[in-house]
Design an enzyme around this catalytic site. Structure first.
Site, mmCIF file in Angstrom:
data_model
loop_
_atom_site.group_PDB
_atom_site.id
_atom_site.type_symbol
_atom_site.label_atom_id
_atom_site.label_comp_id
_atom_site.label_asym_id
_atom_site.label_seq_id
_atom_site.Cartn_x
_atom_site.Cartn_y
_atom_site.Cartn_z
ATOM 1 N N CYS A 1 0.943 -1.166 -0.093
ATOM 2 C CA CYS A 1 -0.244 -0.116 -0.086
ATOM 3 C C CYS A 1 0.902 1.190 0.048
ATOM 4 O O CYS A 1 1.954 1.189 0.574
ATOM 5 C CB CYS A 1 -0.960 -0.072 1.336
ATOM 6 N N LEU A 16 -8.294 8.832 -5.201
ATOM 7 C CA LEU A 16 -7.389 9.589 -6.224
ATOM 8 C C LEU A 16 -8.009 11.111 -5.993
ATOM 9 O O LEU A 16 -9.203 11.158 -5.889
ATOM 10 C CB LEU A 16 -7.860 8.746 -7.465
ATOM 11 N N THR A 20 -6.358 12.657 4.957
ATOM 12 C CA THR A 20 -7.737 12.220 4.858
ATOM 13 C C THR A 20 -8.798 12.780 3.892
ATOM 14 O O THR A 20 -8.137 14.317 3.447
ATOM 15 C CB THR A 20 -8.587 12.346 6.509
ATOM 16 N N HIS A 22 3.179 7.809 7.972
ATOM 17 C CA HIS A 22 2.547 7.467 6.673
ATOM 18 C C HIS A 22 1.316 8.205 6.540
ATOM 19 O O HIS A 22 0.531 8.226 5.486
ATOM 20 C CB HIS A 22 2.422 5.992 6.511
#
Length: 473
Positions: A97, A205, A374, A396
């Site tokens: 990921c 995306l 987010t 991350h």
DNA sequence: ATGTTC
């Protein structure tokens, strides 16, 4: 379990004193506030410290939260030549990921009149949500095997990309030593129809703009400038990676005792790196990682086509980096170079300036470190620093603080979409429920995670990106 | 994260 003995060691650095079966201390990079958020996941940091061959410390990044065996935001390195183990739980279910960032030759003002058309186009061509969906229709298992072996490199060779892309991919686009034989039939089946798909959860995306640049010279080397349009892709290895993790956890749980390994949590299933089971997992993990990289390569190509068609803009790859992976790396341990198996789970590789594995045009500035926020919040571009602790690793992203269920109770999907659109963020989602589960309130503040990571000396800020539109699973 | 419980 008794309360852990935690000592403040320095700015944004806490030490968990060894006790019980811990072979090394725990080191948590956090502010007081983020340390509070860590809660029980600190017990997982202590558990990881018991793994055979672990060196230095069991590290945790500022965005630490509860995970399978290892915490998410955990970094652990084991000495390959001294019985060090590899643990699938130290990589996580979503193998490789990670994040890919592309920069457009276009500013936000130039894009503005076409943003709706671009978002509609992306909404139509980006497969997302649970289950099958793929930009790339593979011809069959033979071709899937070539994807598992060659990752983004194979995708580019097949015409899905530009030659320059591979220079800007971690590992040149493919992890070496993938072993397709160690990927089960079930994993292959799940993988056949998902190359070029986002998946669900916090994968996205986004069309973004460069809102602020903190270091002009480094940003310029990365190809970034204020006001510029970017595309960020956050996704992983879908069902194939998940199946590889499940398969190898099962095997390791069966054989662990034969190697005399005893762990405090069955989810820490592991085997020596230099054992048939350890090598089998690493071979399968590399294959799944290459699947994840090809996945992001194909999604980037789909975005490029939409931008070219709607606005004529070109998208150049800034970088592609994983935040769930184990790698065999050489690091200095007690003044001697040692081969280590470095597990990064929810932790990003952050190579410093001068690192020989960086491409020439990035050698002097360091590796682009891509930190997704987010949905609806900012994302960050950072770079590695010389002397960065934790084997050149940093945070991350924003960790979840609210369960999916709790998040969905606070807001409806339609209401959330209206709110984001009112804030100037176009939304193309696939499920109202899924959207509500990803409401920004369900996550920590990514800005404070980045601030603490910088303060702890793990990385350096380069740019802040804010969203213009988001495509969600 | 995940054909969201083999």
């Amino acid at each position: 379990m008794d309360a852990l003995d935690i000592v403040e060691e320095g700015p944004y650095r806490y030490r968990i004193e060894p006790r019980g079966g811990m072979r090394v201390p725990g080191v948590v990079f956090a502010s007081r506030e983020l340390l509070q958020d860590a809660g029980k996941s600190l017990d997982q940091v202590a558990n990881v410290a018991t793994l055979p061959g672990i060196v230095g410390a069991s590290y945790a990044m500022p965005d630490i939260h509860w995970g399978y065996g290892f915490p998410i935001g955990g970094v652990a390195a084991t000495a390959v030549d001294h019985g060090g183990v590899v643990s699938p739980g130290g990589v996580g279910f979503d193998i490789s990921c990670g994040v890919r960032l592309l920069a457009a030759d276009q500013t936000q003002q130039e894009l503005a009149p076409a943003l709706d058309e671009v978002m509609d186009g992306l909404g139509q061509v980006i497969p997302r949500g649970a289950g099958p969906g793929a930009v790339w229709r593979l011809s069959g298992r033979g071709e899937l095997e070539r994807v598992l072996d060659g990752g983004s490199r194979y995708a580019v060779e097949q015409g899905h990309g530009e030659p320059g892309d591979l220079e800007r991919c971690e590992d040149g686009g493919a992890v070496p030593d993938a072993d397709v034989e160690q990927v089960s039939g079930r994993a292959m089946e799940r993988g056949l129809g998902q190359v070029g798909s986002l998946g669900s959860g916090n994968h996205f995306l986004e069309v973004q703009r460069v809102a602020e640049v903190y270091d002009e010279a480094v940003a310029a080397a990365f190809g970034l400038s204020p006001g510029q349009v970017c595309v960020m892709i956050h996704c992983g290895s879908r069902g194939l990676g998940h199946q590889v993790c499940s398969d190898h956890v099962r095997v390791m749980n069966r054989v662990m005792a034969q190697y005399g390994i005893d762990v405090p949590d069955r989810q820490l299933a592991c085997a020596p790196v230099e054992s048939p089971e350890g090598r089998a997992y690493l071979g399968a993990m590399a294959a799944a990682a290459n699947y994840g990289r090809a996945n992001r390569q194909l999604l980037a190509e789909a975005a490029r086509r939409i931008f070219r068609r709607s606005t004529g803009a070109r998208l150049s790859l800034v970088y592609d980096v994983s935040h769930n992976l184990a790698k065999i790396e050489t690091h200095q341990v007690d003044g001697e170079p040692q081969r280590l198996c470095v597990h990064r789970k929810g932790a990003t590789l952050a190579l410093p300036p001068g690192d020989p594995s960086l491409p020439g045009d990035l050698r002097d500035v360091g590796q682009p470190v891509l930190i997704p926020g987010t949905m609806g919040t900012e994302s960050y571009v950072l770079t590695g620093v010389v002397g960065g602790g934790a084997f050149h690793s940093t945070c991350h992203g924003a960790g979840r603080v609210m369960s999916r269920h709790a998040a969905a109770r606070t807001v409806g999907g339609r209401e959330l979409r209206s709110r984001l659109e009112a804030e100037g963020v176009a939304v193309r989602s696939s499920s109202w429920r899924g959207l509500a589960e990803e409401t920004p309130e369900a996550y920590k503040d990514v800005s404070s995670v980045v601030e603490v990571s910088e303060g702890a000396g793990l990385c350096r800020g380069v740019a802040r990106l804010t969203p213009l539109g988001v495509v969600k699973g």
